[in-house]
Design an enzyme around this catalytic site. Structure first.
Site, PDB file in Angstrom:
ATOM      1  N   ASP A  33       0.862  -1.181   0.000  1.00  6.65           N
ATOM      2  CA  ASP A  33       0.000   0.000   0.000  1.00  6.65           C
ATOM      3  C   ASP A  33       0.903   1.237   0.000  1.00  6.65           C
ATOM      4  OD1 ASP A  33      -3.268   0.157   0.912  1.00  6.65           O
ATOM      5  OD2 ASP A  33      -2.118   2.035   0.931  1.00  6.65           O
ATOM      6  N   THR A  88     -12.025   2.530  -5.845  1.00 10.17           N
ATOM      7  CA  THR A  88     -12.586   3.128  -7.064  1.00 10.17           C
ATOM      8  C   THR A  88     -13.705   4.072  -6.626  1.00 10.17           C
ATOM      9  OG1 THR A  88     -13.963   1.124  -7.246  1.00 10.17           O
ATOM     10  CG2 THR A  88     -12.030   1.255  -8.677  1.00 10.17           C
ATOM     11  N   ARG A 157     -18.990  -9.080   2.091  1.00 15.50           N
ATOM     12  CA  ARG A 157     -19.794  -8.121   2.854  1.00 15.50           C
ATOM     13  C   ARG A 157     -18.981  -7.701   4.061  1.00 15.50           C
ATOM     14  NH1 ARG A 157     -24.042 -12.357   4.452  1.00 15.50           N
ATOM     15  NH2 ARG A 157     -22.067 -13.461   4.513  1.00 15.50           N
ATOM     16  N   ASN A 220     -24.735  -5.181  -7.179  1.00 18.89           N
ATOM     17  CA  ASN A 220     -24.897  -4.081  -6.221  1.00 18.89           C
ATOM     18  C   ASN A 220     -26.100  -3.206  -6.564  1.00 18.89           C
ATOM     19  OD1 ASN A 220     -22.881  -4.929  -4.618  1.00 18.89           O
ATOM     20  ND2 ASN A 220     -21.492  -3.218  -4.952  1.00 18.89           N
ATOM     21  N   LEU A 262     -34.915  -6.406   2.544  1.00 11.88           N
ATOM     22  CA  LEU A 262     -36.283  -5.917   2.428  1.00 11.88           C
ATOM     23  C   LEU A 262     -36.735  -5.319   3.762  1.00 11.88           C
ATOM     24  CD1 LEU A 262     -37.921  -6.091  -0.176  1.00 11.88           C
ATOM     25  CD2 LEU A 262     -39.099  -8.078   0.729  1.00 11.88           C
ATOM     26  N   GLY A 269     -25.682   2.835   2.755  1.00 14.96           N
ATOM     27  CA  GLY A 269     -24.543   3.755   2.714  1.00 14.96           C
ATOM     28  C   GLY A 269     -23.288   2.932   2.510  1.00 14.96           C
ATOM     29  N   CYS A 272     -19.514   1.270  -0.859  1.00 11.83           N
ATOM     30  CA  CYS A 272     -19.799   0.542  -2.107  1.00 11.83           C
ATOM     31  C   CYS A 272     -21.117   0.942  -2.772  1.00 11.83           C
ATOM     32  CB  CYS A 272     -19.769  -0.959  -1.848  1.00 11.83           C
ATOM     33  SG  CYS A 272     -18.101  -1.550  -1.492  1.00 11.83           S
ATOM     34  N   ARG A 341     -17.771   5.363   5.932  1.00 11.60           N
ATOM     35  CA  ARG A 341     -17.862   5.994   4.612  1.00 11.60           C
ATOM     36  C   ARG A 341     -19.336   6.117   4.206  1.00 11.60           C
ATOM     37  NH1 ARG A 341     -13.583   2.406   1.267  1.00 11.60           N
ATOM     38  NH2 ARG A 341     -14.603   0.779   2.478  1.00 11.60           N
TER      39      ARG A 341
END
Ligand SMILES: NC(=O)c1ccc[n+]([C@@H]2O[C@H](COP(=O)([O-])OP(=O)(O)OC[C@H]3O[C@@H](n4cnc5c(N)ncnc54)[C@H](O)[C@@H]3O)[C@@H](O)[C@H]2O)c1
Length: 393
Positions: A33, A88, A157, A220, A262, A269, A272, A341
């Site tokens: 990184d 991204t 996830r 998504n 559902l 939020g 992603c 985020r």
């Protein structure tokens, strides 16, 4: 099992878990990184974020000498397989995905790869990207002998990232040309890396680059649409006096619909779904089929309305919000994660603050199962507004 020398470039939420998981499968892994602090934290065996089970596999990998971290691309030059876990994010001035991190990483990698003297080398993209990205990046690696690029989107996830990486419900391999023997060799190389996962009979689907990229974008978009669908129904329930939980429970019993995603609430939020539906829409527009995915604009709008609705509800209950003390319980965008985020909780906190309320947000400290007032790490938005708030004002 054959041990493969692997690098994981970009060790954020996805990449750090992937690196530790690959070491847990027995591979020899280097995580890279440009964030030196993150690298030092990981090398010291500490998780830079909360993710159940992550610190265990991180410690196992470091102790077994199968995992190390670096900021230097020269340290990954001898790896046979390089995974790309770069961010991204949404572009600063539009809905499209910012691919500059991927481009910079691929260019830096291309500089050190010639040291392999043309030995077969596999570069595997894991980031979520618009259709066409893999082909564009493959073009940047074209000059390096022996290199093949695949796209292997990640479906993990947050909160279940370790389990989802080591025991995924499917593996998708995107290749430049499904008929090309070079692609078959690349598939065999990635199969060798994932051998222990494939032994558990995880379905593995090979397809073209664009299909693999679209699998992730559409998955998504579908999940976001499902959440906004029930939240749109919730708006209708509110004005008609229906209980949306009754409606959701009953329609979720239909196998064709299913009960997951559902639950009406404050909406989605995180790092992603919001940026991915916008990038999907932008990509459709660039490809001249914006109308086809135009409904995603509405999915986004329904989601944004939920946040405003929470503030409106608080106003209905409290009257004028100015000077009222309000606590927002939990800052992360979902349970079992400390990822803030695009967190609906923080957005709601900022909106309440903008309406004059004195807002306190609680966060559960690391390694603590449940939040509690006694052990919580408190901050007040009236003291230090998060970047999120600054952006909104
Ligand atoms: N987080 C998730 O739950 C999740 C799940 C599936 C897919 N994804 C996708 O995976 C990708 C990564 O997501 P994330 O949440 O891990 O992002 P992140 O921002 O947490 O991690 C990205 C990392 O890349 C590093 N980086 C940037 N430029 C670099 C360079 N030139 N060389 C090396 N490292 C560099 C950053 O410092 C950062 O640590 C995104 O495309 C995301 O949509 C994420």
């Amino acid at each position: 099992m054959k041990t493969t020398k692997i690098s994981v470039i970009g060790v954020g939420y996805l990449g750090a878990v992937h690196a530790a998981a690959m070491a847990d499968l027995g591979h020899d892994v280097v995580g890279l990184d440009i964030d030196a602090e993150r690298i030092a934290t990981l090398q010291a065996g500490r998780a830079p974020f909360h993710e159940p089970g992550f610190e265990d596999i991180l410690a196992r990998g470091l102790d077994a000498d199968l995992l190390r971290f670096t900021t230097d691309y020269a340290d990954i030059a001898d790896a046979d397989v390089h995974f790309l876990g770069l961010g991204t994010p949404q572009q600063a001035d539009g809905f499209g995905a910012d691919l500059s991190y991927l481009e910079a990483a691929v260019d830096a990698l291309a500089e050190v790869l010639p040291a392999r003297g043309g030995a077969p080398t596999l570069v595997v993209g894991k980031s979520t990207v618009p259709a066409g990205t893999a082909r564009m990046l493959a073009g940047r690696l074209e000059q390096v002998e022996g290199v093949t690029l695949m796209w292997n989107p990640e479906f993990l996830r947050e909160g279940f990232a370790v389990k989802d990486t080591l025991d995924p419900d499917r593996l998708v391999y995107g290749v430049h040309d499904t008929e090309d023997p070079v692609a078959a060799q690349a598939v065999a190389m990635l199969d060798a890396v994932y051998a222990r996962i494939l032994e558990r009979e995880a379905p593995r689907l090979v397809m073209g680059y664009e299909a693999a990229e679209l699998v992730k974008a559409s998955a998504n978009a579908f999940l976001a649409t499902k959440i906004s669908f029930i939240n749109a129904v919730a708006e209708m329930c509110e004005v008609t006096g229906a209980d949306v939980t009754d409606v959701a429970r009953a329609i979720g019993m239909d196998d064709r619909i299913g009960a997951k995603f559902l639950r009406a609430g404050v909406g989605f939020g995180g790092g992603c779904l919001p940026k991915d539906i916008r990038a999907f829409l932008a990509s459709a527009e660039e490809n001249g089929v914006g109308e086809a995915l135009g409904f995603l604009r509405e999915v986004d709008a329904v989601n944004e309305r939920r946040r405003a609705r929470v503030v409106a509800l608080a106003g209905e209950m409290l009257g004028d919000l100015a000077g009222r003390r309000v606590t927002v319980l939990g800052a992360a965008f979902k349970p079992l994660s400390d990822d803030t985020r695009d967190s609906p909780a923080l957005d709601v906190a900022c909106r309440l603050r903008a309406a004059g309320a004195l807002v306190t947000v609680t966060r559960t400290p690391r390694r603590c199962g449940t939040p509690s007032a006694a052990s919580a790490d408190w901050w007040s938005s009236s003291r230090t507004p998060p970047r999120h708030c600054a952006e909104r004002s």
